[in-house]
Each structure stands twice: as structure tokens, then as C-alpha cells.
Design a protein around this motif. Structure first.
Motif, mmCIF file in Angstrom:
data_model
loop_
_atom_site.group_PDB
_atom_site.id
_atom_site.type_symbol
_atom_site.label_atom_id
_atom_site.label_comp_id
_atom_site.label_asym_id
_atom_site.label_seq_id
_atom_site.Cartn_x
_atom_site.Cartn_y
_atom_site.Cartn_z
ATOM 1 N N TRP A 105 -12.015 -1.599 -6.560
ATOM 2 C CA TRP A 105 -12.555 -1.553 -5.217
ATOM 3 C C TRP A 105 -13.307 -2.839 -4.875
ATOM 4 O O TRP A 105 -13.717 -3.586 -5.756
ATOM 5 C CB TRP A 105 -13.488 -0.356 -5.034
ATOM 6 N N LEU A 219 -17.436 3.192 1.138
ATOM 7 C CA LEU A 219 -16.067 3.346 0.667
ATOM 8 C C LEU A 219 -15.955 4.657 -0.110
ATOM 9 O O LEU A 219 -16.216 4.712 -1.305
ATOM 10 C CB LEU A 219 -15.682 2.169 -0.229
ATOM 11 N N ALA A 220 -15.597 5.728 0.603
ATOM 12 C CA ALA A 220 -15.509 7.040 -0.022
ATOM 13 C C ALA A 220 -14.071 7.303 -0.455
ATOM 14 O O ALA A 220 -13.177 7.480 0.364
ATOM 15 C CB ALA A 220 -15.970 8.119 0.953
ATOM 16 N N VAL A 221 -13.845 7.292 -1.758
ATOM 17 C CA VAL A 221 -12.531 7.628 -2.312
ATOM 18 C C VAL A 221 -12.569 9.100 -2.698
ATOM 19 O O VAL A 221 -13.299 9.504 -3.599
ATOM 20 C CB VAL A 221 -12.203 6.763 -3.538
ATOM 21 N N THR A 222 -11.795 9.926 -1.988
ATOM 22 C CA THR A 222 -11.871 11.362 -2.233
ATOM 23 C C THR A 222 -11.033 11.786 -3.425
ATOM 24 O O THR A 222 -11.393 12.714 -4.133
ATOM 25 C CB THR A 222 -11.415 12.142 -0.985
ATOM 26 N N ARG A 255 -6.505 8.930 -1.536
ATOM 27 C CA ARG A 255 -6.973 9.500 -0.270
ATOM 28 C C ARG A 255 -8.418 9.109 -0.032
ATOM 29 O O ARG A 255 -9.262 9.264 -0.912
ATOM 30 C CB ARG A 255 -6.826 11.024 -0.282
ATOM 31 N N ARG A 256 -8.673 8.577 1.151
ATOM 32 C CA ARG A 256 -10.017 8.285 1.605
ATOM 33 C C ARG A 256 -10.264 9.086 2.867
ATOM 34 O O ARG A 256 -9.334 9.661 3.440
ATOM 35 C CB ARG A 256 -10.190 6.797 1.873
ATOM 36 N N SER A 257 -11.499 9.095 3.305
ATOM 37 C CA SER A 257 -11.816 9.869 4.508
ATOM 38 C C SER A 257 -11.070 9.343 5.729
ATOM 39 O O SER A 257 -10.774 10.103 6.654
ATOM 40 C CB SER A 257 -13.326 9.827 4.765
ATOM 41 N N THR A 260 -4.831 7.147 3.920
ATOM 42 C CA THR A 260 -4.081 7.525 2.730
ATOM 43 C C THR A 260 -3.195 6.353 2.334
ATOM 44 O O THR A 260 -2.548 5.734 3.191
ATOM 45 C CB THR A 260 -3.201 8.758 2.976
ATOM 46 N N SER A 280 -4.130 2.697 6.419
ATOM 47 C CA SER A 280 -5.344 1.924 6.613
ATOM 48 C C SER A 280 -5.252 1.107 7.892
ATOM 49 O O SER A 280 -4.191 0.569 8.231
ATOM 50 C CB SER A 280 -5.568 0.988 5.414
#
Length: 339
Positions: A105, A219-222, A255-257, A260, A280
Motif C-alpha cells: 500500500w 485507505l480501508a482495505v476490507t 475490495r475497498r470501501s 474493487t 478505482s
């Protein structure tokens, strides 16, 4: 006039130093006095000290000057096992880059990126530095033991490393005699003078796993999921994925908020190929790119880090084909996609 070394390159300076050390096996010795260790021996001890440590935590102050201006960056670095994090702070910005067990990241003032750490793809130029990309050929390096010295009162070996390539650079390294840690590095390349002063370096200390996670507020990576077949990855994403008539190896879905990203790995006639689909909204970097047409799409092709990349955007989805080969090969493979 500002020093020519840009902000993103400053993030990698600590890694540049370590990459230089890693490349020194077999380098020619050009100096050294009787009774003193050779320059190569000192560097080998330092390389082994860092490489064999279960963890390394350090900080450094990096100053770059070019005769008309100075710029200083403070860098904090932590590594444990195959995970690492670098934080670089300037007068007006902070840059963070890292890799944990799942993702690599980058978080900067205006851009963020995250990708599967196993993927061959590196979004733009913002990812963490690669030792392979920064290494140099041994035949271009010479090493000389200069003298014994001190850095803030610490007994040190002083070693000079010269790299003669497209651009000659000379580095003088101060290395602690007691434990082979780096104390100071001064590098000149004909344009810039870079000085790296290392702070307290600690080996084999406990580093919490959360250290290597991206900042959740930026940077939220789910989730990151991996699949062994094309049908499996297609069944587990809402994106309409292109496929390649080649040997499918694996795929990952990040997957991020807000987006994808799917990275498919193929083997095509001996080439490693990655096919990326992403929602993105960040534009791919296109410096030095050449416009091409791929199956009716207006696309761009470029080379970054020895990989050729062809990419385009349709209906809000980026598609990219990355290959360890030429740009012509990347375009050829992109035109073979079954969309």
C-alpha cells in the motif's frame, strides 16, 4: 530551484542504501590497509546484520542538496519478517508506504493505492520500493576501506562505495564497529549530494502487526480473496472480467470501501501476464505512454519497472495487461483478451 530528487524517491532512500549493500557480494576491493578489515568484509557484515535480524526499527534524517537548495526529510522505518513500513515526513507533506501479509500500500497527500502483494502489478509509481529494481550490477561497483572514524562518538569503519554506470555515484558509509549498523551515508552523483543520518537502530525488537496496516482513515482495505480458477473469481465479483486464452494460475480480488480490483495471473508462452480490472477512480499514470488501439478501445502502453503495461478505461472500469516483456508483446496479449 529545488533539488532534483522528487518526493516519492525520498521515501525509498533507506531502501536504496540497503539495496546497495545487498548488491555488493563479489565486488572488487580497491583499497584497505594492513591489519584493517576489507571494505567488502565490513559491508558483508552489515548486510548480514540487517538481513538476519528478525526485525529492524530505525529512523533517519535525509538531506538532499544540489548547490542551490536543500531539502530535508525525516524517515521512520520498521520491518519484521516479510512485512515493512516506511513513513517519510517533509515540511509540508507525509508519505507512507508498506507491505503486510496481504497487501502492499501507499498513502500520500493526494493519492492512495493498495494491491495484492502477490500480484505483479504495481499501480502507478507510488508503491513501496523494490530491491530488485534498485539493485546494481556487481561489475560496476568498487569498494575501498578508507579509515577508522567516529560518528557522534561511536567508533566506526568508514567505507567508500563507487558505482560506475550510466551515472557515476560515490557513497561514503560510516558503520558501527560494535554491531555493524549503519550510522551515516553520504552520496554524491554529480548533481545531488544526499546525506542520511541514522538515529537509534534496534534489532530483534517486538513490532506489533498493526504497524504494517495502511491508515484506516485514508485507505480501508476490507478484504483480499484469492481463487484458483477463472470461473471461481468471476462468480465472486460483480465485474464482467476479461479472460485470456492461456494457462490460468490464480486471481485475487481486493475490495475497498470505494472500489474493487481484480488481478488475474496467467502464463502465456513463457510470459508471466497479469490482467487487471479495477473500478478505482484514480487515473493510471501515463508519462511516456504511447497511444494504441485495443479491440476498439483507445488505450495507452508504457513500460514501468521492466514491465510493459497497456491500459484503458471503459464504462468506469480500468483494464490493464501487464507482462514481463516488450510493449509490443503487451499490446499483442491485450488484443487476445476475450471480453
Amino acid at each position: 530551484m529545488r533539488p532534483t530528487l522528487g518526493g516519492r524517491r525520498r521515501i525509498a532512500l533507506f531502501v536504496v542504501v540497503m539495496a546497495t549493500l545487498a548488491a555488493l557480494t563479489g565486488a572488487a576491493i580497491t583499497g584497505g590497509q594492513s591489519g584493517q578489515p576489507s571494505g567488502e568484509a565490513v559491508l558483508n557484515d552489515t548486510r548480514d546484520r540487517y538481513a538476519n535480524a528478525e526485525s529492524v526499527v530505525t529512523s533517519a534524517e535525509i538531506t538532499v542538496s544540489n548547490g542551490t537548495a536543500n531539502e530535508t526529510t525525516t524517515v521512520e522505518f520498521a520491518a519484521a519478517g516479510n512485512q515493512s513500513r516506511t513513513v517519510a515526513t517533509t515540511d509540508n507533506a507525509t508519505y507512507r508506504a508498506g507491505v503486510n501479509e496481504t497487501v502492499a500500500w501507499y498513502v500520500g497527500p493526494n493519492r492512495t493505492a493498495a494491491w495484492d502483494r502477490e500480484s505483479a502489478v504495481r499501480p502507478g509509481r507510488n508503491g513501496s520500493a523494490s530491491l530488485d529494481a534498485l539493485s546494481v550490477d556487481d561489475e560496476n561497483i568498487s569498494v575501498a576501506y578508507l579509515r577508522e572514524g567516529s560518528d557522534d562518538g561511536t567508533d566506526a569503519h568508514v567505507v567508500e562505495v563507487t558505482h560506475d554506470g550510466d551515472r557515476t555515484a560515490t557513497s561514503t558509509l560510516w558503520i558501527a564497529q560494535s554491531d555493524s549498523r549503519l550510522l551515516r551515508v553520504e552520496t554524491t552523483d554529480g548533481t545531488n549530494r544526499t546525506v542520511v543520518d541514522y538515529g537509534d537502530t534496534q534489532f530483534n525488537v517486538s513490532v506489533h502487526e498493526s504497524t504494517f496496516d495502511p491508515p484506516a482513515d485514508r485507505l480501508a482495505v476490507t478484504s483480499v480473496e484469492r481463487y484458483d480458477t477463472f470461473d471461481a473469481v468471476q462468480a465472486n465479483t460483480s465485474l464482467d472480467l476479461p479472460s485470456l486464452d492461456a494457462t490460468f494460475r490464480e486471481a485475487s480480488v481486493i475490495r475497498r470501501s470505494s472500489s474493487t480490483t481484480v488481478a488475474q495471473q496467467y502464463r502465456a508462452d513463457g510470459d508471466n501476464v497479469t490482467v487487471v480490472s479495477s473500478t478505482s477512480d484514480r487515473e493510471f499514470e501515463s508519462a511516456n505512454a504511447t497511444a494504441v488501439t485495443v479491440n476498439g478501445h483507445t488505450a495507452n502502453v508504457t513500460t514501468t519497472r521492466d514491465r510493459a503495461v497497456v491500459y484503458w478505461r471503459t464504462d468506469g472500469v480500468w483494464t490493464a495487461v501487464v507482462v514481463d516483456g516488450s510493449e509490443d508483446r503487451a499490446v499483442e496479449l491485450a488484443r487476445q483478451l476475450d471480453e
